[in-house]
Design a protein around this motif. Structure first.
Motif, PDB file in Angstrom:
ATOM      1  N   ASN A 185       7.667 -21.193 -13.488  1.00 42.86           N
ATOM      2  CA  ASN A 185       7.205 -20.564 -12.248  1.00 42.86           C
ATOM      3  C   ASN A 185       6.409 -19.284 -12.501  1.00 42.86           C
ATOM      4  OD1 ASN A 185       8.211 -22.412 -10.317  1.00 42.86           O
ATOM      5  ND2 ASN A 185      10.269 -21.554 -10.525  1.00 42.86           N
ATOM      6  N   GLN A 186       6.618 -18.654 -13.658  1.00 48.23           N
ATOM      7  CA  GLN A 186       5.883 -17.429 -13.998  1.00 48.23           C
ATOM      8  C   GLN A 186       4.674 -17.709 -14.898  1.00 48.23           C
ATOM      9  OE1 GLN A 186       9.534 -17.332 -14.436  1.00 48.23           O
ATOM     10  NE2 GLN A 186       9.458 -16.755 -12.273  1.00 48.23           N
ATOM     11  N   ASP A 187       4.270 -18.963 -14.987  1.00 43.13           N
ATOM     12  CA  ASP A 187       3.131 -19.335 -15.822  1.00 43.13           C
ATOM     13  C   ASP A 187       1.907 -18.506 -15.442  1.00 43.13           C
ATOM     14  OD1 ASP A 187       0.786 -20.952 -16.858  1.00 43.13           O
ATOM     15  OD2 ASP A 187       2.432 -22.249 -17.494  1.00 43.13           O
ATOM     16  N   LEU A 188       1.177 -18.037 -16.445  1.00 42.20           N
ATOM     17  CA  LEU A 188       0.059 -17.135 -16.159  1.00 42.20           C
ATOM     18  C   LEU A 188      -1.022 -17.779 -15.305  1.00 42.20           C
ATOM     19  CD1 LEU A 188      -2.834 -17.495 -17.934  1.00 42.20           C
ATOM     20  CD2 LEU A 188      -1.324 -16.894 -19.802  1.00 42.20           C
ATOM     21  N   VAL A 189      -1.169 -19.101 -15.329  1.00 36.53           N
ATOM     22  CA  VAL A 189      -2.215 -19.740 -14.524  1.00 36.53           C
ATOM     23  C   VAL A 189      -1.861 -19.745 -13.041  1.00 36.53           C
ATOM     24  CG1 VAL A 189      -2.900 -21.217 -16.445  1.00 36.53           C
ATOM     25  CG2 VAL A 189      -1.279 -22.085 -14.769  1.00 36.53           C
ATOM     26  N   PHE A 190      -0.605 -19.468 -12.702  1.00 33.80           N
ATOM     27  CA  PHE A 190      -0.194 -19.378 -11.301  1.00 33.80           C
ATOM     28  C   PHE A 190      -0.303 -17.949 -10.768  1.00 33.80           C
ATOM     29  CE2 PHE A 190       2.947 -22.924 -12.577  1.00 33.80           C
ATOM     30  CZ  PHE A 190       1.956 -23.885 -12.449  1.00 33.80           C
ATOM     31  N   CYS A 191      -0.579 -16.989 -11.659  1.00 30.46           N
ATOM     32  CA  CYS A 191      -0.651 -15.576 -11.281  1.00 30.46           C
ATOM     33  C   CYS A 191      -2.109 -15.152 -11.164  1.00 30.46           C
ATOM     34  CB  CYS A 191       0.068 -14.710 -12.319  1.00 30.46           C
ATOM     35  SG  CYS A 191       1.790 -15.210 -12.611  1.00 30.46           S
ATOM     36  N   ARG A 192      -2.497 -14.701  -9.995  1.00 28.33           N
ATOM     37  CA  ARG A 192      -3.900 -14.382  -9.729  1.00 28.33           C
ATOM     38  C   ARG A 192      -4.062 -12.885  -9.458  1.00 28.33           C
ATOM     39  NH1 ARG A 192      -7.591 -18.197  -8.398  1.00 28.33           N
ATOM     40  NH2 ARG A 192      -6.362 -19.317  -9.958  1.00 28.33           N
ATOM     41  N   ALA A 193      -5.065 -12.293 -10.073  1.00 28.81           N
ATOM     42  CA  ALA A 193      -5.362 -10.885  -9.820  1.00 28.81           C
ATOM     43  C   ALA A 193      -5.826 -10.700  -8.376  1.00 28.81           C
ATOM     44  CB  ALA A 193      -6.438 -10.395 -10.793  1.00 28.81           C
ATOM     45  N   ASP A 198     -11.035  -3.164  -6.274  1.00 29.34           N
ATOM     46  CA  ASP A 198     -12.209  -2.954  -7.133  1.00 29.34           C
ATOM     47  C   ASP A 198     -11.863  -3.062  -8.613  1.00 29.34           C
ATOM     48  OD1 ASP A 198     -13.750  -2.572  -4.890  1.00 29.34           O
ATOM     49  OD2 ASP A 198     -13.589  -0.379  -4.936  1.00 29.34           O
ATOM     50  N   LEU A 199     -10.652  -2.668  -8.963  1.00 23.71           N
ATOM     51  CA  LEU A 199     -10.240  -2.681 -10.366  1.00 23.71           C
ATOM     52  C   LEU A 199     -10.087  -4.094 -10.906  1.00 23.71           C
ATOM     53  CD1 LEU A 199      -9.227  -0.923 -12.791  1.00 23.71           C
ATOM     54  CD2 LEU A 199      -6.915  -1.245 -11.871  1.00 23.71           C
ATOM     55  N   THR A 200      -9.605  -5.012 -10.073  1.00 25.37           N
ATOM     56  CA  THR A 200      -9.259  -6.356 -10.551  1.00 25.37           C
ATOM     57  C   THR A 200     -10.146  -7.465 -10.001  1.00 25.37           C
ATOM     58  OG1 THR A 200      -7.669  -6.633  -8.736  1.00 25.37           O
ATOM     59  CG2 THR A 200      -6.840  -5.687 -10.797  1.00 25.37           C
ATOM     60  N   SER A 201     -11.113  -7.118  -9.161  1.00 25.90           N
ATOM     61  CA  SER A 201     -11.930  -8.161  -8.535  1.00 25.90           C
ATOM     62  C   SER A 201     -12.722  -8.962  -9.568  1.00 25.90           C
ATOM     63  CB  SER A 201     -12.882  -7.542  -7.504  1.00 25.90           C
ATOM     64  OG  SER A 201     -13.739  -6.582  -8.123  1.00 25.90           O
ATOM     65  N   GLY A 202     -13.187  -8.300 -10.633  1.00 22.97           N
ATOM     66  CA  GLY A 202     -13.942  -9.004 -11.669  1.00 22.97           C
ATOM     67  C   GLY A 202     -13.092 -10.032 -12.394  1.00 22.97           C
ATOM     68  N   VAL A 203     -11.849  -9.648 -12.715  1.00 21.62           N
ATOM     69  CA  VAL A 203     -10.926 -10.582 -13.359  1.00 21.62           C
ATOM     70  C   VAL A 203     -10.602 -11.732 -12.418  1.00 21.62           C
ATOM     71  CG1 VAL A 203      -8.629 -10.856 -14.355  1.00 21.62           C
ATOM     72  CG2 VAL A 203      -9.943  -8.780 -14.828  1.00 21.62           C
ATOM     73  N   VAL A 298      -5.079  -4.955 -19.636  1.00 22.65           N
ATOM     74  CA  VAL A 298      -5.820  -3.802 -20.153  1.00 22.65           C
ATOM     75  C   VAL A 298      -6.314  -2.926 -19.002  1.00 22.65           C
ATOM     76  CG1 VAL A 298      -7.925  -3.105 -21.349  1.00 22.65           C
ATOM     77  CG2 VAL A 298      -6.487  -4.877 -22.319  1.00 22.65           C
ATOM     78  N   LEU A 299      -6.829  -3.545 -17.936  1.00 23.08           N
ATOM     79  CA  LEU A 299      -7.336  -2.785 -16.792  1.00 23.08           C
ATOM     80  C   LEU A 299      -6.215  -1.975 -16.141  1.00 23.08           C
ATOM     81  CD1 LEU A 299      -9.718  -5.376 -15.086  1.00 23.08           C
ATOM     82  CD2 LEU A 299     -10.378  -3.237 -16.194  1.00 23.08           C
ATOM     83  N   ILE A 300      -5.068  -2.622 -15.965  1.00 20.40           N
ATOM     84  CA  ILE A 300      -3.949  -1.943 -15.311  1.00 20.40           C
ATOM     85  C   ILE A 300      -3.418  -0.809 -16.186  1.00 20.40           C
ATOM     86  CG2 ILE A 300      -1.569  -2.234 -14.518  1.00 20.40           C
ATOM     87  CD1 ILE A 300      -2.349  -5.035 -13.609  1.00 20.40           C
ATOM     88  N   ASN A 301      -3.289  -1.063 -17.482  1.00 17.12           N
ATOM     89  CA  ASN A 301      -2.818  -0.009 -18.390  1.00 17.12           C
ATOM     90  C   ASN A 301      -3.784   1.160 -18.432  1.00 17.12           C
ATOM     91  OD1 ASN A 301      -0.515  -1.453 -19.051  1.00 17.12           O
ATOM     92  ND2 ASN A 301      -1.431  -2.407 -20.849  1.00 17.12           N
TER      93      ASN A 301
END
Length: 317
Positions: A185-193, A198-203, A298-301
């Protein structure tokens, strides 16, 4: 980090496609009709040639492995057993062999690796019987590239993975599958930025472009549509999808499950591992998907580091 782990694993062998030996049935079929031609003499040529050939001799593909001159082993044993420290990453001793080769198993079921005249065995003294010739040659290449001053297990990821498939998976299969499904359920493909930041829209845009085709494949492959969440912790997937994926894991053989588990651990994604297993993703595509999550981290850090004083002040208010 996950992308670099997979890259280093693949770069440690000369042929990156060798990982398909764990997961593709077509390779098994090819190797079942292949024969190995090996030169019986030992000469000073630093290159050892392995030759694939079909019964009709219409296909002839050579794999060349660069050799090193080594001291002749004094032991008269017909097999070599790796100590348990091999599975822990410790250096297990100096190189004791000159020539590395492969041959069909005595019972005709699988392939083995030869160090000079010795048959390679697992740490528990079981024959290292491999399901495909391609995998045997890849592991042979790992042994051939060992230095004279010591055998380094961290330079042999496929050897370690094969030992895991033979030694550990049969004993811990239910626990491995349980662990994989616990993280599903925590698979990275299910997690969307978030798209509205503005910080995460590109990702987010790159995730839509790169991951959405994989999610559509999952839907067509398993008949259940994955649910995407704007959260690092994902969310609950449909019970039908979870059960279907779990049944797929139960149908894998020991080598396939070992490979899927290793990839899923490095990628933080069982879906990506299944995509490689089922031929949907190439290794390079999988690494690109993994890097999307790393880019977000990286963006969040970077944001937290830049605004650390502000965040700390707000916490004290």
């Amino acid at each position: 980090m996950a992308a670099s782990l997979i890259s280093k694993t693949l770069q440690s062998i000369r042929n990156p496609n060798a990982i398909s030996s764990f997961t593709t049935f077509r390779t098994r079929h090819l190797c079942s009709v292949a024969t190995v031609h090996q030169s019986p003499q030992y000469d000073d040529d630093p290159t050892t040639s392995f030759t694939f050939s079909s019964p009709s001799d219409k296909i002839n593909e050579n794999i060349y492995i660069k050799g090193r001159k080594q001291e002749t082993a004094s032991s008269s044993s017909s097999s070599v057993t790796m100590p348990m420290s091999f599975m822990t990453g410790s250096i297990v001793g100096k190189r004791f062999y000159e020539k590395v080769s492969t041959r069909e198993a005595d019972d005709g079921n699988g392939w083995t690796v030869m160090l000079d005249y010795r048959t390679l065995k697992t740490p528990s003294k079981r024959p290292l019987k491999l399901p495909t010739l391609g995998l045997a040659k890849a592991i042979g290449a790992e042994w051939d590239y060992q230095q004279t001053d010591g055998i380094r297990p961290f330079m042999m990821p496929l050897m370690k993975l094969a030992c895991t498939a033979l030694e550990r998976v049969p004993l811990t299969r239910p626990k491995i599958i349980e662990h994989l499904m616990k993280k599903f359920n925590q698979d990275l493909v299910f997690c969307r930025a978030p798209a509205d930041n503005d910080l995460t829209s590109g990702v987010h845009e790159r995730q839509v472009q790169k991951i959405d085709p994989l999610l559509k494949w999952v839907e067509s492959e398993f008949s259940f549509k994955p649910v995407v969440y704007s959260s690092f912790f994902g969310g609950k997937q449909e019970d039908g999808l979870i059960k279907t994926v779990e049944n797929l894991m139960k149908k894998t053989d020991d080598y396939e499950l070992a490979a899927i588990d290793a990839i899923a651990a490095a990628a933080h994604s069982l879906v990506i591992a299944i995509g490689i297993f089922r031929g949907k993703l190439q290794i390079e595509e999988a690494i690109e998907l993994i890097r999307l999550e790393e880019d977000l981290q990286v963006l969040i850090n970077s944001f937290l580091h830049t605004h650390r004083s502000t965040v700390t002040s707000n916490l004290h208010l």
